[in-house]
Design a protein around this motif. Structure first.
Motif, PDB file in Angstrom:
ATOM      1  N   UNK A  22       8.934   7.340  -7.966  1.00 48.53           N
ATOM      2  CA  UNK A  22       8.541   7.053  -6.541  1.00 48.53           C
ATOM      3  C   UNK A  22       8.676   5.455  -6.158  1.00 48.53           C
ATOM      4  N   UNK A  23       8.631   4.945  -5.217  1.00 47.98           N
ATOM      5  CA  UNK A  23       8.402   2.946  -5.566  1.00 47.98           C
ATOM      6  C   UNK A  23       6.832   2.938  -4.698  1.00 47.98           C
ATOM      7  N   UNK A  24       6.115   3.263  -6.266  1.00 49.44           N
ATOM      8  CA  UNK A  24       4.360   2.530  -5.438  1.00 49.44           C
ATOM      9  C   UNK A  24       4.054   1.931  -5.018  1.00 49.44           C
ATOM     10  N   UNK A  25       5.146   0.697  -5.406  1.00 44.00           N
ATOM     11  CA  UNK A  25       4.903  -0.775  -5.239  1.00 44.00           C
ATOM     12  C   UNK A  25       5.716  -1.305  -3.376  1.00 44.00           C
ATOM     13  N   UNK A  26       4.067  -0.682  -3.242  1.00 42.35           N
ATOM     14  CA  UNK A  26       4.654  -1.041  -1.611  1.00 42.35           C
ATOM     15  C   UNK A  26       3.019  -0.944  -0.253  1.00 42.35           C
ATOM     16  N   UNK A  27       3.754  -1.727   0.879  1.00 45.43           N
ATOM     17  CA  UNK A  27       2.139  -1.719   1.287  1.00 45.43           C
ATOM     18  C   UNK A  27       1.657  -0.207   2.153  1.00 45.43           C
ATOM     19  N   UNK A  30       1.900   2.793   0.075  1.00 47.07           N
ATOM     20  CA  UNK A  30       0.734   3.075  -0.815  1.00 47.07           C
ATOM     21  C   UNK A  30      -0.905   1.828  -1.091  1.00 47.07           C
ATOM     22  N   UNK A  31      -0.679   0.560  -0.745  1.00 45.22           N
ATOM     23  CA  UNK A  31      -1.733  -0.155  -0.907  1.00 45.22           C
ATOM     24  C   UNK A  31      -2.336   0.437   0.197  1.00 45.22           C
ATOM     25  N   UNK A  32      -2.209   0.929   1.285  1.00 45.65           N
ATOM     26  CA  UNK A  32      -2.905   0.446   2.327  1.00 45.65           C
ATOM     27  C   UNK A  32      -3.353   2.156   1.654  1.00 45.65           C
ATOM     28  N   UNK A  33      -3.297   2.981   1.671  1.00 46.74           N
ATOM     29  CA  UNK A  33      -3.517   4.262   1.357  1.00 46.74           C
ATOM     30  C   UNK A  33      -4.766   3.939  -0.232  1.00 46.74           C
ATOM     31  N   UNK A  34      -4.419   3.039  -0.923  1.00 45.38           N
ATOM     32  CA  UNK A  34      -5.340   2.773  -2.615  1.00 45.38           C
ATOM     33  C   UNK A  34      -6.774   2.294  -1.779  1.00 45.38           C
TER      34      UNK A  34
END
Length: 63
Positions: A46-51, A53-57
């Protein structure tokens, strides 16, 4: 883990204890919340480097 005060289990395959969740062979991965509940369960690369995922974290950190 000790340095940062983490207390969740991460060594099941190393110490041979049963895991409370099914451990995937790579490339599977999980995101857990502060209570240890699985929030994201990814069975593939998966592409974990995206906005998204950032928002979820950020949300999980602030809960």
């Amino acid at each position: 883990m000790e340095k940062h005060g983490y207390n969740f289990p991460v060594t099941y395959r190393i110490v041979g204890e049963n895991s409370p969740i099914t451990i995937l062979n790579p490339p599977g991965s999980y995101i857990l919340d502060k209570n240890g509940y699985v929030v994201v369960h990814q069975n593939a690369v998966a592409d974990w480097d995206n906005s998204k995922v950032d928002q979820l974290l950020e949300k999980l950190v602030n809960e």
